[in-house]
Design a protein around this motif. Structure first.
Motif, PDB file in Angstrom:
ATOM      1  N   GLU A  49     -14.253   5.582   0.623  1.00  0.00           N
ATOM      2  CA  GLU A  49     -14.576   4.400  -0.184  1.00  0.00           C
ATOM      3  C   GLU A  49     -13.435   4.029  -1.122  1.00  0.00           C
ATOM      4  OE1 GLU A  49     -18.354   4.306  -2.027  1.00  0.00           O
ATOM      5  OE2 GLU A  49     -19.435   5.060  -0.267  1.00  0.00           O
ATOM      6  N   SER A  50     -13.537   2.821  -1.690  1.00  0.00           N
ATOM      7  CA  SER A  50     -12.497   2.289  -2.561  1.00  0.00           C
ATOM      8  C   SER A  50     -13.069   1.918  -3.920  1.00  0.00           C
ATOM      9  CB  SER A  50     -11.840   1.054  -1.938  1.00  0.00           C
ATOM     10  OG  SER A  50     -11.226   1.365  -0.714  1.00  0.00           O
ATOM     11  N   SER A  51     -12.178   1.835  -4.912  1.00  0.00           N
ATOM     12  CA  SER A  51     -12.558   1.400  -6.252  1.00  0.00           C
ATOM     13  C   SER A  51     -11.465   0.478  -6.771  1.00  0.00           C
ATOM     14  CB  SER A  51     -12.731   2.599  -7.178  1.00  0.00           C
ATOM     15  OG  SER A  51     -13.022   2.191  -8.497  1.00  0.00           O
ATOM     16  N   SER A  52     -11.865  -0.628  -7.398  1.00  0.00           N
ATOM     17  CA  SER A  52     -10.913  -1.614  -7.889  1.00  0.00           C
ATOM     18  C   SER A  52     -10.881  -1.608  -9.414  1.00  0.00           C
ATOM     19  CB  SER A  52     -11.300  -3.011  -7.384  1.00  0.00           C
ATOM     20  OG  SER A  52     -10.427  -3.982  -7.905  1.00  0.00           O
ATOM     21  N   VAL A 111      -6.254  -1.118  -6.438  1.00  0.00           N
ATOM     22  CA  VAL A 111      -7.333  -0.692  -5.553  1.00  0.00           C
ATOM     23  C   VAL A 111      -7.015   0.719  -5.063  1.00  0.00           C
ATOM     24  CG1 VAL A 111      -8.647  -1.149  -3.456  1.00  0.00           C
ATOM     25  CG2 VAL A 111      -7.778  -3.057  -4.835  1.00  0.00           C
ATOM     26  N   LEU A 119     -14.181   9.216  -6.318  1.00  0.00           N
ATOM     27  CA  LEU A 119     -14.152   8.360  -5.138  1.00  0.00           C
ATOM     28  C   LEU A 119     -14.879   9.054  -3.988  1.00  0.00           C
ATOM     29  CD1 LEU A 119     -10.526   6.890  -4.947  1.00  0.00           C
ATOM     30  CD2 LEU A 119     -12.636   5.649  -5.390  1.00  0.00           C
ATOM     31  N   THR A 124      -8.160   3.923  -2.713  1.00  0.00           N
ATOM     32  CA  THR A 124      -8.953   4.220  -1.527  1.00  0.00           C
ATOM     33  C   THR A 124      -8.842   5.695  -1.179  1.00  0.00           C
ATOM     34  OG1 THR A 124      -8.579   1.991  -0.649  1.00  0.00           O
ATOM     35  CG2 THR A 124      -9.367   3.659   0.896  1.00  0.00           C
ATOM     36  N   ASN A 125      -9.986   6.333  -1.002  1.00  0.00           N
ATOM     37  CA  ASN A 125     -10.028   7.737  -0.591  1.00  0.00           C
ATOM     38  C   ASN A 125      -9.997   7.793   0.927  1.00  0.00           C
ATOM     39  OD1 ASN A 125     -10.529  10.410  -0.108  1.00  0.00           O
ATOM     40  ND2 ASN A 125     -12.536  10.474  -1.111  1.00  0.00           N
ATOM     41  N   ASN A 126      -8.884   8.270   1.465  1.00  0.00           N
ATOM     42  CA  ASN A 126      -8.723   8.332   2.916  1.00  0.00           C
ATOM     43  C   ASN A 126      -9.226   9.635   3.524  1.00  0.00           C
ATOM     44  OD1 ASN A 126      -7.320   5.805   2.956  1.00  0.00           O
ATOM     45  ND2 ASN A 126      -5.499   6.866   2.221  1.00  0.00           N
ATOM     46  N   THR A 170       0.842  -1.191   0.000  1.00  0.00           N
ATOM     47  CA  THR A 170       0.000   0.000   0.000  1.00  0.00           C
ATOM     48  C   THR A 170       0.877   1.241   0.000  1.00  0.00           C
ATOM     49  OG1 THR A 170      -1.727  -1.147   1.213  1.00  0.00           O
ATOM     50  CG2 THR A 170      -1.798   1.243   1.248  1.00  0.00           C
TER      51      THR A 170
END
Length: 592
Positions: free
Chosen positions: A559-562, A186, A555, A188-190, A164
Motif C-alpha cells: 500500500e501507499s501513503s501520500s 508518495v 505502511l 509505497t511499500n513494495n 520514483t
C-alpha cells in the motif's frame, strides 16, 4: 472482596527452559545530521532482537539515548518503546560546543551483554555548530580553506521534482512539487509484509554532513555480532559437554537471569540508594516502604522496599516529561537519611570521532540556521508538532473514582466539616493516640466498611503519611476530593482505600515534609511528537530548516501513503530521508 492489583513487579522473562536468547540493539533515526546549538533533535527508535531475525523486540519498554563527544556526554534522553518502536526529542543546549557527536542508544537489558561496549551501539554521527560562542570540542574542529572544503563535496543527488526512487526493494518514493509551494511525497511499500519507517524533509544547504552508515549496515553488523556470540556460546557448551562425558569436572553453568539489569518490560526501573546513613541506620531502615511520586491530578505513584544494602528499585510504567519527583521513606525520622536516585545512563568515553570540518564559505548557512532556531522559538514552532499516542497505565482506573467538586457544595472553612457534611467515604479515626483518615472500602457486593488497615491519603497525588496535615489543611485551597473505595496494591504495599485532595495549583501548597523527604528534578521519557506543520499560518515567518518529520509511519504490505508538505520560499533544495524496517526484520533506507 474486590481488590485490584495495579502494579506487578517484573517477572523475569527468561525461564530455565528457555531456548532463545534476546540480544537487543537500538538504532536511532534522526530528522537531520546537522544542527546548531539550541536546536532540537527529533528521534525515532528501532529496537530489534538481533539474535532472532532483527524482528522488533517486545522486551524493553524504554531506550536510553546519549549525545556524546570525546569530551563526554553533552545531553541524554529517554524514549518509551512499544513493540520495539518509539519516538522523542532531545534539546541541544545553547552552550553546546561546536563539534561532531555520536548518538549512542541502548536498553537496560542491553547492558547485560557480555563485554558491553557503547562503541558498538553508535547509531550515527551528527554535527553541531554553536552560532553564539566560539566554544569547541577539544581537538574536535578542523578549519579548511574554501577550496579544500569544496573538494570534499560529493556530486549532488537528483532533486525530488518528479520521479520514483526505490531503496532495497522495500520502499519507493514519488515526489511532485507544485507551483503553489507544496511538495507531495508518495510512499509505497513494495514488500510482502508491513513496514514501519521515519520520514524527514529538510533544507539542504552548503554544509557538508558527516559520514554515516545506513540502518541496514547497523542492523547487519548487529546480526553478525549476535550470531558470532551465539556461536561462541555453543562452542563453550559443546566443550563443557565433552568434558563432562570424559569424566572431567566442568565449569558450573551460569544461573539463568542473574543479570544486574532486569528487562524493563513495563517501563523504567528507577533505582535509588539510601544516602546520608550509617551502616546501622541502613540496617534499621531495611524492609521499610519507599515511595516516589509526581504531583498530578492523577496518581503517578510507585513504591518499593529498602533492601539489605540500602538499595531500592521502583518499577514504573514510564513517566513522561521533566517533573518534580518526591522521594520519601515511610516513617523515616532520620533527617539526614534520604533517597538518592541513580542515573541509568552509562556516560561512555568515546574515541576516534572525526573532527568537524568547516570553512568560511558556510558562514551564511550557519547564520540562517541560527536565525531559524531563534524564530521557531519566538513564534512557538512547537505548535506545529502533534503529540502521538502514549501508553498510560495509571495507578488507579478512573472508573473507580468518586469525585467531589468542592465548588458544587457549600464551602466550609474546616476540613473536618467536609467529612461530616457530604464526603461520607472518609472519616477521622484515632489510632494509637493519633488521628488518621480512613476511607470506606468496598469489600464485596453490598459490603463496605472503614477497615482498620491504613488508607493512602494524597495531596495532588503525593502521599502524606502525617494525616494531621490533611485534617488541618485549608479546604479553600482544594478544588476536588477524589475517593477510591477499593483495596489497592502498589508495588509491595496494599491500602484499604485511597483519597486524593487535588488543589487548584496542583503543587501541594502549604504541605510540609520532614527533612528526610527529597524533591528532585526527574527527567522522564520524552513525549513522542511528529513535526508535520499541518497548521502553519500565513503570519508565521517561515524560515524552517526542518520541513516535515514523522517518526512512525506504518505502511501495510503493497500500500501507499501520500504526504503534502509546505515548502518555505527560501528553500531551494530539499533533503528527503526515509529509514525503516519491515515486519520480518528487513531494514531499508533512502536519502535524496
Amino acid at each position: 472482596m474486590k481488590s485490584r492489583l495495579l502494579l506487578f513487579f517484573l517477572l523475569l522473562p527468561l525461564c530455565a527452559g528457555a531456548q532463545t536468547t534476546v540480544v537487543e540493539k537500538t538504532y536511532i533515526s534522526t530528522d537531520r545530521e546537522i544542527y546548531v546549538s539550541g536546536d532540537k533533535i527529533w528521534c525515532s527508535a528501532f529496537c530489534v532482537d538481533a539474535a532472532n531475525g532483527l524482528r522488533p523486540s517486545s522486551l524493553s519498554a524504554i531506550a536510553y539515548v546519549e549525545i556524546v563527544s570525546e569530551d563526554g556526554t553533552l545531553e541524554s534522553g529517554k524514549i518509551a518503546l512499544s513493540e520495539g518502536r518509539g519516538a522523542g526529542t532531545i534539546e541541544i543546549p545553547a552552550t553546546a560546543p561546536t563539534g561532531n557527536y555520536r548518538i549512542v542508544a541502548y536498553t537496560a537489558y542491553t547492558k547485560n551483554t557480555p563485554g558491553f561496549n557503547p562503541q558498538e551501539h553508535i547509531s550515527k554521527t551528527i554535527s553541531i555548530f554553536n552560532t553564539y560562542t566560539k566554544e569547541r570540542v577539544k581537538n574536535g574542529v578542523k578549519i579548511l580553506s574554501d577550496s579544500e572544503y569544496d573538494a570534499l563535496r560529493t556530486p549532488a543527488g537528483t532533486q525530488p521534482a518528479a520521479g520514483t526512487h526505490t531503496a532495497a526493494g522495500a520502499l519507493s518514493i514519488t515526489c511532485h512539487r507544485s507551483a503553489e509551494g507544496y511538495l507531495e511525497v508518495v510512499l509505497t511499500n513494495n514488500s510482502a509484509t508491513p513496514a514501519d519507517l521515519s520520514l524527514s524533509l529538510s533544507n539542504r544547504d552548503g554544509i557538508i554532513p558527516p559520514d554515516n552508515t545506513s540502518i541496514g549496515a547497523f542492523m547487519g553488523a548487529a546480526a553478525s555480532a549476535a550470531q558470532a556470540a551465539a556461536g561462541a556460546e555453543s562452542a563453550a557448551a559443546r566443550a563443557s559437554a565433552r568434558a563432562a562425558s570424559a569424566g572431567a569436572e566442568s565449569a558450573p553453568a551460569a544461573a539463568v537471569s542473574t543479570a544486574a539489569e532486569l528487562p524493563e518490560y513495563e517501563g523504567e526501573i528507577i533505582r535509588g540508594r539510601i544516602a546520608g546513613a550509617t551502616t546501622d541506620e541502613i540496617e534499621g531502615l531495611k524492609g521499610r516502604s519507599a515511595f516516589i511520586s509526581v504531583p498530578t491530578e492523577k496518581s503517578d505513584l510507585y513504591s518499593s522496599v529498602v533492601d539489605n544494602d540500602g538499595m531500592i528499585k521502583f518499577v514504573t510504567n514510564n513517566i513522561y516529561g521533566t517533573k518534580e519527583m518526591v522521594c520519601e521513606i515511610e516513617d523515616n525520622d532520620l533527617a539526614r537519611c534520604h533517597i538518592e536516585l541513580i542515573s541509568p545512563f552509562v556516560s561512555p568515553k568515546l574515541k576516534g570521532i572525526p573532527a568537524l570540518q568547516m570553512a568560511p564559505s558556510i558562514k551564511e548557512d550557519l547564520q540562517r540556521r541560527g536565525l531559524s532556531v531563534q524564530l521557531c522559538r519566538s513564534f512557538s514552532a512547537d505548535t506545529l508538532a502533534s503529540l502521538m499516542p502514549i501508553r498510560e497505565n495509571p495507578l488507579i482506573p478512573s472508573y473507580d473514582a468518586i469525585e467531589y467538586k468542592l465548588d458544587d457544595y457549600k464551602r466550609f472553612p474546616v476540613m473536618r466539616e467536609l467529612f461530616i457534611e457530604f464526603i461520607n467515604e472518609i472519616k477521622v479515626r484515632r489510632v494509637d493516640g493519633k488521628e488518621q483518615l480512613k476511607v470506606k472500602t468496598h469489600l464485596e457486593e453490598r459490603v463496605s466498611l472503614f477497615d482498620k488497615n491504613n488508607s493512602l491519603i494524597m495531596v495532588d497525588g503525593i502521599p502524606v503519611f502525617d494525616h494531621s496535615q490533611v485534617i488541618e489543611y485549608d479546604p479553600l485551597l482544594v478544588e476536588s476530593v477524589v475517593v477510591y473505595p477499593y483495596k489497592y496494591y502498589t508495588g509491595w504495599r496494599s491500602f484499604c482505600g485511597m483519597a486524593n485532595f487535588v488543589t487548584y495549583k496542583k503543587n501541594l501548597p502549604g504541605i510540609k515534609f520532614n527533612d528526610g523527604v527529597r524533591v528532585v528534578q526527574f527527567k522522564g521519557c520524552s513525549y513522542p511528537m511528529a513535526f508535520t506543520c499541518q497548521e502553519i499560518g500565513e503570519d508565521f515567518p517561515d524560515y524552517r530548516e526542518l520541513l516535515y518529520w514523522h517518526p512512525q509511519i506504518k505502511l501495510p504490505a503493497g500500500e501507499s501513503s501520500s504526504i503534502k508538505v509546505k515548502i518555505p520560499a527560501n528553500v531551494k533544495e530539499i533533503r528527503i530521508c526515509a529509514e525503516g524496517m519491515t515486519e520480518n526484520g528487513t531494514p531499508f533506507s533512502i536519502t535524496l
